[in-house]
Each structure stands twice: as C-alpha cells, then as structure tokens.
Design a protein around this motif. Structure first.
Motif, short mmCIF file in Angstrom:
data_model
loop_
_atom_site.label_atom_id
_atom_site.label_comp_id
_atom_site.label_asym_id
_atom_site.label_seq_id
_atom_site.Cartn_x
_atom_site.Cartn_y
_atom_site.Cartn_z
N PHE A 799 12.78 12.97 0.45
CA PHE A 799 11.95 13.02 1.66
C PHE A 799 12.17 11.72 2.43
N ASP A 800 11.65 11.66 3.64
CA ASP A 800 11.80 10.48 4.49
C ASP A 800 10.89 9.38 4.00
N ALA A 1117 8.16 15.77 9.20
CA ALA A 1117 8.85 16.13 7.96
C ALA A 1117 8.13 15.52 6.76
N GLU A 1118 8.47 16.02 5.59
CA GLU A 1118 7.92 15.45 4.36
C GLU A 1118 8.32 13.98 4.29
N HIS A 1119 7.37 13.14 3.96
CA HIS A 1119 7.60 11.71 4.13
C HIS A 1119 6.69 10.91 3.20
N ILE A 1120 6.98 9.63 3.17
CA ILE A 1120 6.08 8.59 2.68
C ILE A 1120 6.06 7.51 3.75
N GLU A 1121 4.89 7.12 4.20
CA GLU A 1121 4.79 6.08 5.22
C GLU A 1121 4.36 4.77 4.57
N CYS A 1122 4.95 3.70 5.03
CA CYS A 1122 4.62 2.36 4.54
C CYS A 1122 3.72 1.70 5.59
N ARG A 1123 2.45 1.78 5.39
CA ARG A 1123 1.49 1.29 6.38
C ARG A 1123 1.21 -0.19 6.17
N SER A 1124 1.04 -0.89 7.27
CA SER A 1124 0.70 -2.31 7.21
C SER A 1124 -0.78 -2.47 6.87
N LEU A 1125 -1.07 -3.46 6.07
CA LEU A 1125 -2.44 -3.76 5.65
C LEU A 1125 -2.93 -5.00 6.38
N PHE A 1126 -4.17 -4.95 6.85
CA PHE A 1126 -4.74 -6.07 7.58
C PHE A 1126 -6.14 -6.35 7.05
N ASN A 1127 -6.50 -7.61 7.08
CA ASN A 1127 -7.84 -8.04 6.68
C ASN A 1127 -8.71 -8.13 7.92
N PRO A 1128 -9.93 -7.57 7.90
CA PRO A 1128 -10.78 -7.63 9.10
C PRO A 1128 -11.06 -9.04 9.57
N GLU A 1129 -11.03 -10.02 8.66
CA GLU A 1129 -11.27 -11.40 9.08
C GLU A 1129 -10.07 -12.00 9.78
N PHE A 1130 -8.88 -11.48 9.49
CA PHE A 1130 -7.65 -11.98 10.12
C PHE A 1130 -6.88 -10.78 10.65
N PRO A 1131 -7.34 -10.18 11.73
CA PRO A 1131 -6.78 -8.88 12.15
C PRO A 1131 -5.35 -8.95 12.65
N GLU A 1132 -4.84 -10.13 12.96
CA GLU A 1132 -3.49 -10.23 13.52
C GLU A 1132 -2.46 -10.63 12.48
N ILE A 1133 -2.87 -10.85 11.24
CA ILE A 1133 -1.96 -11.30 10.19
C ILE A 1133 -1.78 -10.18 9.19
N GLU A 1134 -0.57 -9.74 9.01
CA GLU A 1134 -0.30 -8.66 8.06
C GLU A 1134 -0.46 -9.18 6.65
N GLN A 1135 -1.20 -8.41 5.83
CA GLN A 1135 -1.50 -8.83 4.46
C GLN A 1135 -0.67 -8.11 3.42
N GLY A 1136 0.05 -7.05 3.81
CA GLY A 1136 0.85 -6.33 2.84
C GLY A 1136 1.26 -4.98 3.36
N LYS A 1137 1.79 -4.16 2.45
CA LYS A 1137 2.24 -2.82 2.77
C LYS A 1137 1.66 -1.83 1.76
#
Length: 1439
Positions: A799-800, A1117-1137
C-alpha cells in the motif's frame, strides 16, 4: 533655509566605497539576464549577456566614465581603473592597522577568486541558466559582505531634536552615504539631495519605546573635503542668494527669492488585512495623513479589518522654493498612519508607511495608464500590519487663478448621518474637508457573484468560562454583507437549511478587472448573550479570493496526465512543510493541464525546479519517515538506477512515462519469472499484515534508491565568503529532494530535452560512483544483500506510505473540495488566512464553502464533484433526490437538502496506530513512556494507559481502536501521545487532529482506501463494506454516468467512453490454478472465480477514475499516513511522526468483519552454537626478542548484540609460528529474533538513572574476530568475519580454496541459517585497515574453520550443549604443538622449546669449552705447586 557648517580634516574622509555601487549595478545586470531567460532568448544571446557580466566582473568599473564640468575646476575626464587594479596598485600606509591590512589582502584574494569563478565555462542547456543566475546572486551577496567595513574611518552623524534641554528625538546617518566625490561610483547615495527624515524616539530604561513619529525634518546633507567646498550648493534647489565663500560657522541660513504653490491629493480607496488592535479581534480604523505641517484624518469605520473609505483628502497651499523638478522630493513626502480609535483612551497605532506623491500623474496629452492605484503596506516595526489601496498626486497651482491644474474636478462629500451612518462611522474627529474619488480614477469593474454555503461552527471554546450558545456569522466583501445565525451551537452546531433557502445566500459585488486590486473577504462571528447583549467571538480575513474563482475543468492529455501523476507522487513524499512549495506544485500541474505544446511545459518545469531550489535551505524539519525498522539500514543511494540511465544514454528506447510512476515494485512492468511467481505464492500463504507493511516500506525504499539527484552545487574551488554558498550535500539532496527529479524526468518526456537530461543523469551517476569508491567491498556486499531482501519483499502486495498528512497529497486537495474550515481569531494580532498565528487565539472554526462566478458567463456542463449520496444513507429520500439529480444540481445544494442537526450521521470508526517517532523525551533519561489517548472534540473517549511502552522514543504500538462518531456534533478526532510518570501526573507529548467530517463529505472517498488488488481472503483481505463493483456503480450514478457494462468473461468493463482491463496477474492466478484449495490464500471458498475477476476489473476502473473519468475526483488508495505531531504549548515545533490510518463506515452499512490485526509480532527465542575449530594463515604480529621469529598468540572472539554485552572468546593458542591455531571451542548465544523484520531484539539500559530497560533492534549479524594476545598492552586486532545470519555465504571445504571473494563477492552463493539450521566450512578473515594503508580487497587477516548451528529455545532445552569444551556434549582438547605455551609460566618448556631448539649446539660447545677452561684453570692453579713439590722431593731425596 537654515545652514550649519561642520568642518573635518581631510585625513578623516574615506577615499573609496565602490563595492556597494558595484553590487547594485551587478544586481541590475543579473535581473536583465534573468528577464532574457524568461523571454526564451536563444542560447547565443544568453552567452553574449553572460560575456557582458563576465567583462563587468573583470573590469569592475566604479561608474564614472564621464566628463565633469565645473566653473572652478574646469573640465576633467575621470576614468578610474578597475577596482582590482586600483587595490593591487595601492601601497599600504603607516596609518593602516593590522585589521586593515588583513581586510585589504582578503578583498584582493576574494575578487580574484570570484573572477576565476565567473570565467568558468557555462552550459546553457534548458536547466542550466537558472543555476547560473543562482550562482551570480550568491557572488553578488558576497560582494555586499565585502562592502561592510568592520572598522569605519568616520563616526556616524546624529541629528537631535532638543526640547526643554532634553534630547527627545534623533536621526542617525552613515558618513559614507553623505560623502562627496566627482566619481559617481564613490559618491554617497544621499549626498547633495534634499531628504525627508523622520526622527525616532531614543530608547529609555524607564519608558517603553514610542511607536509614533516625533518629528519630520527636511534636510540637505553634504560631506566632503574643503577643496570641494564650492560644490556644496550645486544640488540645492535654484532661486537662492549664494553666500560668500569660504563658509564660516557664522553662516546660519540662505535666502530664497521665488516660490511656487502646489496641491497634494490623497485618493484613499480601501484597506485590507489590518491587524486587530482590540481585544474583540477587530479594529476601528481611521487614517491620519501628514503632508508638510498639516495632518488630516478620515472617518472612523467601526469594527472592520477591511475598511473602504473611498475618499480624497486635499492638502492645499504647499509652498515650494526651487525648480519644478525638485518639487516631489521636497514637498511631495507623505506620511500615512492608520490608527485604531478608542472612545476612552488614546488611539493605538496599527501601522504606517512613507511615500512620495507623483507630479504630472495625469496628463491630458498622454493616455492614462490602465490603473494608477497601488497597494501600500503598513508596517509596525518590522511586522506587516495591512495594506492601503491609494494614489498620491502632486498638482501645481496656477499662480494667477490659484487653482490646481488637473484633469479631474473634486466633489465634496458632506459629513452627514446619511452619508456616514453613526452605526458604522465616527466622524467627530474629522476637521478637514472630504472629497469623493473621481470616477475616472477608479479601476474598471466586473460583476461577480459570491455563493456562500453556511455549514456550521466547530471547536467552539468557552469565553469568560461560559460556552458559546447562540452565534451569528457575518461575511462581508467589498461593502456587501450577509448574516446567518445558529440558535444553539452546543446542541445543533450546523446552520439550519432547507431546499428553499439553498440559493439565497449570495453576495453580488463589483470587483476590479485586475485581481491584484481585489478586496479581501472578512468573516465575523458574534455570540448573543442575555438581555440582547452581543460579544464578538472573533474574525478572519480571507486573503486569496482567486482560489475560489470557478474555472472550467479540462481533461488532461496523456503527457499532461503523466505530469499530474508525478506531481501527486511528489506530494506524498513532501514532509509537513509542504505548503512552502505547494504553489510551485500547483503551477506545474496547471501547466500540464493547459499546455498546448512542449514549450510551456518546459517553462513551468524550470520554474518548478527553480522554486524548489530556492526553498531548499528552509527545509529544517526532521526526517519525515520513521526509520526505526529494518528497512532503514541501507547506505547507498541510486544503486539501481545508474545502469538504467547509463544504458539509456547509449541509445536504449524511451520508456513510457507512466511506467516510471512506481506505485508498486520498481520492476512492476517487468513480467515475473516462474520462480518469482512460485516464491510469491509461498510467501503470500504465510504472510500477515506486517509482511504487507514491510513490503510497502521496502517498495518505498527502492523508489528512493532509484531516484537520482541531478542538482549541482556551487564548486568548492571558490572560497570567497564561503558562508554565502549553501551546502548542497549529495546525501541531503537525495534524502529530501530526489522526487523533484522524478517529476523533472516525466516533464521532459513531452519534449526533446529527454536526451539532455539523461546525459546529465549519467554524468551525475559517474560522480556518485567516484564518490563512493572509498566504501569498503564488505559494506557494498551488505548493501547488496539488503537490496535483494527489499526486492524479495516487494513480491507481496503493498500500500502507499505517505510521508506526510493525507490532506497534503496534491490530488486530495486537503479534503476541502466540499467544505473549508476557517479559523476565527480573537484578540490582538494578525487575522489573515495566509499567515500562521498563535492557535490560542482560535476560539472557533467556521465551516462553509465559497464559490465566485463572473456574471454574465456562458455556463458549460461539466462533471460535478461527488461528496455523499444522501440516498445511500437515507433510502426514504431516494425518490426526492432522484429528481434533484436529474436537474444537475450542484454538490453544495445536495448537501443542504439534509438537515444534519435533525438527522445526525453516526459513523463506525476504526483507528489503526502502528508506530511513532518522537523527537524528544520527557524523562530525565531522555526517553519517554508513551501511551495513547483518543479524543473527540477534546473529550477523551479512550485512555490506553495500560498499553504504555517504557523507555522508548520509537514506540511500536500496533493498536487498533473502534468507536462511534456522530456528525456534526463530534467530528474532530484527536490522537494524543502521552508520557506516563510514576510519581507525578502524566504529561502530553504531542498530538495530531483529523477532521472526520471533511473526509466523510469529500468526493475523494476517504472512508476506506482502495487496495491495489481485491482479495477476499488472506493478508490482503478487502476491508471496505462495499465491494469494488458496488463502489463503481455508485460513483457512476453520482456523476450521471451510465451503469458500468462488463464483458462476458468479466475481464473488462466499460464506463462511459472508457474501457478498463482486469489485471492480467489476477486472471492468470485464477485460470492457471489446478486445485481450488490453491486459491484459498487469496479467494474465499464461497466466491466464484468469475466474481473474483469481476471485482478486480471494477477495482482497475476505480484506480483509473481520476485519469480517465473525472480529473477532480481522485479516490483515496490504501495507505499509511505519517502525520506530524505537535505539542499545544509549542504549536509551531514538530515533535515527531505518527504512522496510522483511519477507516470509517456509516451505521447504515456497518462493517461485518473483525478489525485488521496489527498486533506487533513477538520475537522467537533462538540459540546459536558456533564451534571454532581451527585458524590458519593468521598474520604473525609479534617478534621474539631472542630468536627474531614471527609469532602470534591467537585467540578468537565473537558476539551478536555487542562486544561489551555478550562477547565470548576462546582460550589462547600461544606462539603460533605459522598462523595456525587450534581451538575446538564452542560459543553459545541465546537471542530473540523477529523474523518479519529480520532483527535481533534485546533489552538494555541507556543510562544508569533509567528505570526499566529499552527494547532495541539490531541486524542479525554475528561478528567473529581474531586477535593477538599481548600481556602488557592492548591486544592486536588481526581480522574479522561478519555473518548476516539470513545470508551466510557457503564456505570453502579446504583452507587452500578459501579466498576473500567468499565474503566480498555479493553474488556468492549463500544460505539462510534460519532455514538451513547448520553450516560449516572455511571463511576468510578480512584484515583491518591500517593508518596510511590503501585497502586491497584480496588482503586477508587469516582463515577460520567454524561450524554454525541454529536451534530454537525448545530444541536447545531438549538437546543442550556446553560452552567452551564443557559438558554436555564436550569437545576434545585441541592437538596443539608442544611449542604452544606462555613463556614466563613454563620456564622448563621455554628452555626446551625456545632456547634448546635454537641454541643446542652452541650450548653443547659452550659446556665443553667451559669444562676445558675449568681444567685449564685447575691446571694453571695446581701446576706451580706440583712443580715445587716435585723439585722439593728430589732435593730432599738426594740430601
């Protein structure tokens, strides 16, 4: 006019400052060169332009090649030599300090380096000119850096305003900006000009900085040596009495004799996107305009961020002394300030800007330009605070009639309640006259209709601890507004709708022809309180109305479709900062749809690529793909694609561009061999979901390896200010930007540039091969093994894997095709829709849709988007909706037919969370104990604290959750990762949010992804509640297409005018199967073969739906998405996937099958038994100090997890004289093995302070090393042998046939020890690389005879063995030579086997010599006494 003379010595005046002027002239030439590139000039013209730039760099003129004529100095021709020649001929003086000397030498060196760089040969192929422009801009920036003098020779000049003996305001000037010289290149930019200076408030420690302007001063500044004093007044406006020279400090002023009168008109049309200055999120703006000594204001417009004044302010009787040409710079200066009106306090400054009114803007003899209005940006410090659309006109007044000479007559607007209603305006601050803008100045308009779909309010926060109950939303654009109300937001968050109201909500506005002048649209949300009180919730300014302008839909051509596929595939690989390059992607995609020839596509490609290069240095985000699994161990990029491109370079035929879109295996279009088909069937029979997951990861990794990075960085040979040249490392380019090149390749398939691109690719591959020659052959072998493993995995279905959010995929349009979400901001700050602001200011979100249509307009029929078919949800409404569908009703109207407040939709959601990658830990150990929480509308529904994973930043959850969602009440899904704490409250690490409502209503069918192959059984079982044939039929109905028609054998289907074929592999699978039981791993026993083929045929049509049927309706299509994780205290800094996917189904058709089992597989316990028999040809590393013999004290060491963890070693074979060692020693390793990942799993602590262990995974490799033991120093490493347990090369039967190629040759026959269980033989030991040594691939450190046996833990318990030579199943002692011993522990053996063996005859001879010497000494000792005794005896006998 007041004059102040300050004299300075000649030594203080700097002589030259040519570099800034050089930069300015250089930038001008670069812009001209780039404009000719954009104009598609021929390569010959471009080469000529580049030669001009090259000539300019070599000469570096100062700008003066003219004759200067003066009354006092006569005529002088001034032509300076080049800057380099001038500096090179310059001799250092005594006054220059070491810093000056170093800077002087550095500038000379850098100029020479830049000249060398510019003189290099350039290639003007289609992709090269923009690279040249980029390099030239870098060099120009380097020149700017060189112009900065770290030690200026003159101090700065200050102008102070003093009030009551206090300095209240100031202005500061750089002396080099005021310096006079005959040479234009050396003359100051502001020397001899009348400037308008705005004085700043000095910073004070006890008072905040005042943003307002304290004073405006018009000043004429001149700096030069006394020799040039007569030229001080040369540039002053004419008409004054010349003072006597030389000037003295007593000269205070000069007198002008004549004057002229002017009139300045400010035509202020409207403003947009002003920042909010009130707590309500709005402003009460008005303009304050200052010209000369007069200030005028406009009326206050209440509660607006996009006000429209539509007025003209006139400043009369402006006195100007001097010529007409200098009127603009002296009296034409305008200060425009925008304030927020406060009834009970001082107004707040929103922003300001400065500009100059234009003289003779309207000339009767010359035709008026298309539009004279211009947007002026308000600034508050460095921050943009809004824009004003205005025209500033300077008009000369006739001295006789005292009237302005202009084409337009002004009409005064009386300030009355009719013209300015008190409910919207405040006019009491206006003390000046107000006029209407002349009609001839207003741009031409067209009538547009803005259709607005009011859907609802979401994510409403409490205000003053009270929830929002009744709310109204007002939408305003160009003075027109419309309002709708929700009576109870908490119970019914949607606006009430009915079929009769569906067409009422429209705004008819007049918008300029030029969309640059289009206003913005504002959304205001107000809540109703008790007793008729209203409170503003917030507002939003929608800046890009062109986005909602309805455009005709075009079906793309085959070449355009290939480009669209490439752009869509590219968007799946862009990480979360995709919006930075989204505009370039859209431009390229639209070019593919509208291009009539190859030229436009190539032009868009260059722009596409150029924008990507410019945005590359901003891509600082973390790696987008989770790399904690077994598929991220590869090191080589581009191994698979080099041969292919090189073959294409030598004339192989062109392949179809669609084949390069790698949605499955990289060799998808190549037919499988019989062996591969058999292997695939065997793998599929035993495969589970995780096999499919890792096959998809393998497919993604192979795609990345096949991509080629063709970007070329600036040569490293130029060292001029190297910090200005971006580092374009090949690894970073391959890691983050390889898919840009895939899009480039497909673009160039439509034109003739394909051959050129392949040539460049081949050259790039050659460079990559040269750069990788330093890699050891052993590492290359491991990479080859890894690649073969990845190819084997891709035999399974995949899958994608989307390395970003599903909303970021280009074809899916963010799932905003039916609904858009608009955040409503409250409080001070920017409320623009195109800016990212603090999420804490968002108090609610308005959901709706805008559509802008030009009126009148010839409407054409096109395929409408499908969101949902209400008849499928509510069968009782089918007769009513059928009549509506027949009338070709729009999607938005269909959505409004159902009142979702009264008829909420309940969905069964299935959320699958696979794994996460966290960028930082919350514990002191640097790790975290993550667990999952699921929330709907910020209300937690699932708290999986019991499923926490300890001490990891790469948790593999393998969790699936099932819950119900009711639309529209609870539509926002929040997936939160929390950190479990033993002694304190748990902390949230990060979260991601998904709008289920938008996905459900979208035409892209994001409910359940379409698999690449339909299977009714096995690891690839169809998950959707509807089979492909049903989905296809419903799609045809919703888009007014005839029902699909299948062929008799179901191997093809006709949809409209298109025919789709079933996948030949599926047909072959059914037809070639001998027994029905052989299909059970893919087809359920109750399903007929014809039905299986029919479903796969329908699935083929669904996958091609966007390409062949509806370009605006790509199905997910059938997939897995890698979503970005964010902390509400630091909304502009990516914390993970977070790797996950979401399925949801209506309760009218709930899923009947169980959820897919994604529980992480558990490792299997194994025991590896390694028996070390012998070694031979081991390097002799020691030398006997007595005998000079080469020896080694050999022992063998091995480990799997780590040398400090589970290492075991044999006893020592001392004094090996031939490199032979005998051991008969057994190593026993117990480990846990995860078969699906091919990883060894173990637990360990990363820190002493860590509570609990961290689970780690490493490749299944055993490392065997040979050492030379040393007693007083570290042991010497002689050679090693690394075995991958899944790919162990077969060893030699005898030591003589053991060569290095056994390990270094990737094609050497090998076995998988987990399948074969046992192997024995001779293997080479690769010698370590010594310092200063060039590794020879045939260099051996020895040979090892060993036996490897692998058993499971259960088998090991039944048939145990002992370590070393111990019980059970002991090994015999090795038959070692008698010379094998430790010398200082066995002195007798040392004498026997070392001393006696080598010095036997010397010892015997020494003994005999020693005895002889003893006898000789005894003889010498006893001989005198014997002689005396014999003589005495004879004497006494005779006597």
């Amino acid at each position: 006019m007041t004059v102040r003379v300050i004299k300075a010595s000649q030594e203080m005046v700097p002589k030259r400052r040519s570099v800034p002027e050089i930069c300015e002239a250089w930038y001008k030439q670069i812009r001209e060169f780039e404009s000719k590139i954009n104009s598609k000039m021929s390569n010959e013209i471009l080469r000529e332009e580049y030669k001009k730039i090259e000539h300019y760099v070599h000469t570096l003129p100062c700008g003066c090649a003219e004759e200067t004529k003066d009354e006092n100095f006569g005529t002088a021709t001034i032509v300076h030599p080049s800057l380099y020649e001038l500096l090179n001929s310059f001799q250092p003086t005594v006054k220059m300090n070491p810093l000056d000397l170093k800077r002087y030498k550095k500038i000379l060196h850098n100029i020479q380096a830049i000249k060398t760089l510019v003189s290099k040969s350039v290639n003007f192929d289609e992709l090269k000119p923009y690279e040249i422009v980029k390099d030239l801009n870098k060099v120009a920036r380097a020149f700017q850096q060189m112009a900065t003098d770290p030690q200026p020779s003159l101090p700065d000049i200050f102008l102070w305003m003093i009030y009551d003996l206090k300095r209240v305001a100031y202005a500061r000037f750089q002396p080099e900006d005021l310096l006079f010289n005959f040479c234009k290149g050396e003359k100051g930019l502001y020397n001899g000009h009348v400037r308008t200076v705005f004085l700043k408030t000095p910073r004070s420690t006890d008072k905040p900085l005042n943003a307002s302007t304290n004073a405006k001063v018009q000043i004429y500044l001149w700096l030069g040596i006394e020799e040039y004093e007569p030229l001080i007044f040369k540039r002053l406006p004419a008409g004054f009495d010349m003072p006597s020279l030389p000037l003295s400090p007593l000269v205070k002023s000069i007198r002008y004799n004549g004057r002229a009168y002017y009139e300045l008109r400010c035509h202020c049309y409207k403003a947009r996107t002003l920042i909010a200055a009130d707590e309500t999120g709005l402003s009460d703006p008005y303009l304050s305009i200052t010209v000369g000594n007069e200030t005028q204001t406009t009326p206050v417009i209440l509660e607006s961020l996009c006000p429209q004044w539509h007025i003209t302010l006139v400043f009369r009787n402006l006195i100007h002394v001097g010529t007409r040409e200098t009127a603009e710079e002296i009296i034409g200066n305008v200060v425009v300030e925008c304030y927020d009106y406060d009834e009970n306090g001082d107004p707040d400054l929103i922003g300001r800007f400065y500009t100059t009114a234009k003289l003779d803007l309207f000339n009767i003899n010359n035709p008026m330009p298309k539009s004279l209005f211009k947007w002026y940006a308000f600034k508050l410090g460095e921050k943009q605070a809004g824009e004003l659309l205005a025209v500033f006109e300077l008009v000369e007044v006739n001295p006789e009639t005292r009237e302005a000479e202009t084409t337009f007559e002004l009409e005064e607007i009386p300030i009355t309640t009719d013209n300015y209603p008190p409910t919207r305006y405040i006019t009491k601050i206006v003390k000046n006259e107000i006029y209407a803008i002349p009609l001839l100045l207003i741009p031409a308009f067209k009538t547009y209709q803005i259709e607005i779909m009011f859907w609802g309010l979401r994510e409403c926060r409490t205000i003053n601890l009270q929830p929002i109950q009744q709310a109204e939303v007002t939408i305003e654009c160009a003075g027109a507004r419309i309002t709708r109300t929700i009576k109870n937001v908490q119970k019914n968050p949607n606006f009430e709708s009915s079929p009769t109201e569906a067409d009422k909500y429209t705004l008819r506005v007049n918008l300029p022809d030029d969309d640059n002048f289009w206003p913005h649209l504002s959304i205001l949300c107000v809540q109703h309180r008790l007793f008729g009180m209203k409170e503003i919730i917030g507002n939003l300014v929608v800046t890009n109305l062109q986005k909602y302008l309805e455009k005709p839909t075009h079906l793309s051509t085959s070449s355009g479709q290939a480009i669209a596929d490439a752009v869509n595939e590219l968007s799946k690989r862009i990480p979360f900062n995709f919006n930075r390059v989204r505009k370039s992607v859209i431009d390229a995609y639209e070019a593919a749809l509208t291009a009539q020839g190859d030229s436009l596509a190539r032009t868009k490609l260059v722009e596409f690529d150029s924008n990507a290069d410019r945005g590359r240095h901003d891509s600082d985000s973390q790696a987008p793909i989770i790399h904690a699994d077994s598929l991220e161990q590869g090191k080589t990029e581009g191994d698979e694609s080099g041969g292919k491109l090189d073959a294409e370079k030598h004339g192989l035929k062109e392949s179809n561009s669609t084949a390069e879109s790698s949605n499955d295996r990289t060799h998808e279009n190549e037919p499988l061999t019989t062996l591969e088909k058999t292997k695939r069937n065997d793998m599929e029979k035993a495969a589970g979901w995780w096999h499919k997951y890792y096959a998809s990861k393998a497919n993604l990794k192979l795609i990345k390896r096949c991509a080629i990075d063709m970007d070329e960085g600036l040569p490293d040979s130029c060292d001029a200010y190297a910090e200005f040249f971006e580092d374009e490392a090949a690894f970073v380019s391959r890691k983050r930007w390889n898919l840009w090149n895939r899009a480039k390749k497909i673009f160039l398939h439509v034109g003739k540039a394909q051959k050129t691109l392949r040539t460049l690719a081949a050259e790039r591959m050659a460079r990559l091969e040269n750069s990788e020659k330093s890699k050891s052959a052993f590492d290359e072998n491991l990479d080859f093994i890894e690649t073969e493993r990845l190819k084997e995995l891709t035999l399974l279905q995949t899958f994608d894997i989307i390395e970003t959010e599903l909303e970021n995929v280009h074809d899916y349009e963010g799932f905003n095709d039916c609904l858009d979400s608009f955040p409503i901001y409250k409080g001070k700050g920017s409320s623009r829709s195109d800016e990212v602001t603090d999420e804490k200011r968002i108090y609610t979100k308005f959901k709706g849709k805008f559509r802008i249509q030009e009126i009148p307009m010839n409407r054409t029929n096109s395929i409408h988007r499908m969101s949902i078919n209400p008849a499928l949800l509510y069968p009782e409404m089918k007769p009513f909706l059928q009549s509506k569908n027949d009338s070709n009703m729009s999607t938005n109207q269909l959505m409004l037919q159902l009142d979702f407040n009264k008829n909420p939709i309940t969905l069964k959601c299935r959320l699958y969370i696979i794994k996460a990658l966290l960028y930082r830990g919350s514990d002191r150990s640097g790790k975290a104990d993550p667990f999952i929480k699921i929330a709907l509308n910020n209300e937690t529904i699932i708290d999986d604290v019991n499923g926490k994973l300890q001490n990891t930043l790469e948790p593999t959850f393998g969790k699936s959750f099932e819950f119900d969602v009711q639309l529209p009440i609870r539509s926002l899904l929040g997936i939160q990762i929390w950190d479990w704490d033993m002694t304190s409250s748990n902390d949230i690490i990060a979260e991601t949010k998904i709008d289920i409502e938008n996905r459900w209503l979208s035409c892209h069918r994001a409910t359940c992804g379409l698999a690449k192959r339909y299977d009714s059984a096995g690891y690839n079982t169809w998950r959707d509640t509807k089979k492909p044939a049903i989905i296809l039929t419903e799609l045809c109905r919703t888009t007014n297409i005839n029902v699909p028609i299948y062929a008799e054998n179901f191997r093809s289907v006709s949809v409209g005018n298109e025919t789709f074929e079933c996948d030949p592999a599926c047909v072959e699978f059914i037809t070639n199967t001998k027994s029905p039981t052989d299909t059970l791993h893919r087809k359920a026993h109750h399903e007929s073969p014809e039905e299986y083929i029919r479903q796969n045929t329908a699935l083929a049509a669904l996958h091609a739906w966007r390409r062949k049927i509806n370009p605006k309706c790509a199905l997910v299509a059938e997939h897995i998405e890698c979503r970005s994780l964010f902390n509400p205290e630091f909304p502009e800094i990516e914390q993970g996937k977070l790797e996950m996917w979401l399925d949801f189904f209506p309760m009218s058709r709930p899923p009947s099958s169980a959820m897919t089992d994604i529980t992480p597989p558990k490792p299997t316990s194994y025991q590896l038994r390694v028996t070390i028999w012998n070694t031979t040809d081991v390097e002799l590393n020691d030398e006997n100090f007595l005998t000079g013999e080469k020896t080694s004290d050999i022992y063998v060491k091995a480990w799997i997890v780590g040398e400090a963890v589970d290492a075991q070693q044999t006893d020592i074979h001392y004094r090996s004289l031939t490199g032979e060692g005998n051991f008969n020693w057994r190593f026993v390793f117990d480990f846990n093995y995860l078969d699906i990942e091919e990883k060894v799993v173990f637990e360990a602590k990363d820190s002493v302070f860590q509570v609990g262990n961290t689970t780690k995974k490493i490749p299944p490799r055993i490392i065997i090393r040979v050492y030379d033991a040393d007693f007083f120093s570290a042991d010497d490493f002689l050679g090693e042998c690394i075995f991958n347990l899944t790919h162990i090369p077969i060893g030699a039967q005898v030591s003589k046939k053991c060569k290095a190629n056994i390990l270094l040759n990737p094609k050497q026959k090998a076995i998988n020890l987990f399948g074969n269980k046992r192997i024995a033989g001779w293997w080479p030991m690769i010698a370590p690389l010594k310092e200063g040594e060039i590794r020879d691939k045939t260099l051996l450190g020895g040979k090892l005879e060993a036996e490897l046996s692998l058993v499971t833990a259960e088998e090991a318990e039944k048939n145990p063995v002992g370590k070393a030579r111990a019980e059970p199943q002991p090994l015999e002692e090795p038959n070692r030579p008698k010379t094998s011993f430790l010398w200082f522990t066995s002195p007798w053996k040392t004498f026997r086997y070392i001393v006696w063996r080598n010095f036997k005859w010397a010892i015997i001879l020494g003994i005999f010599l020693f005895i002889g010497v003893i006898f000789l000494l005894l003889a010498v000792w006893t001989l005198p006494g014997e002689i005396v005794s014999q003589v005495a005896t004879k004497i006494f006998k005779n006597g």
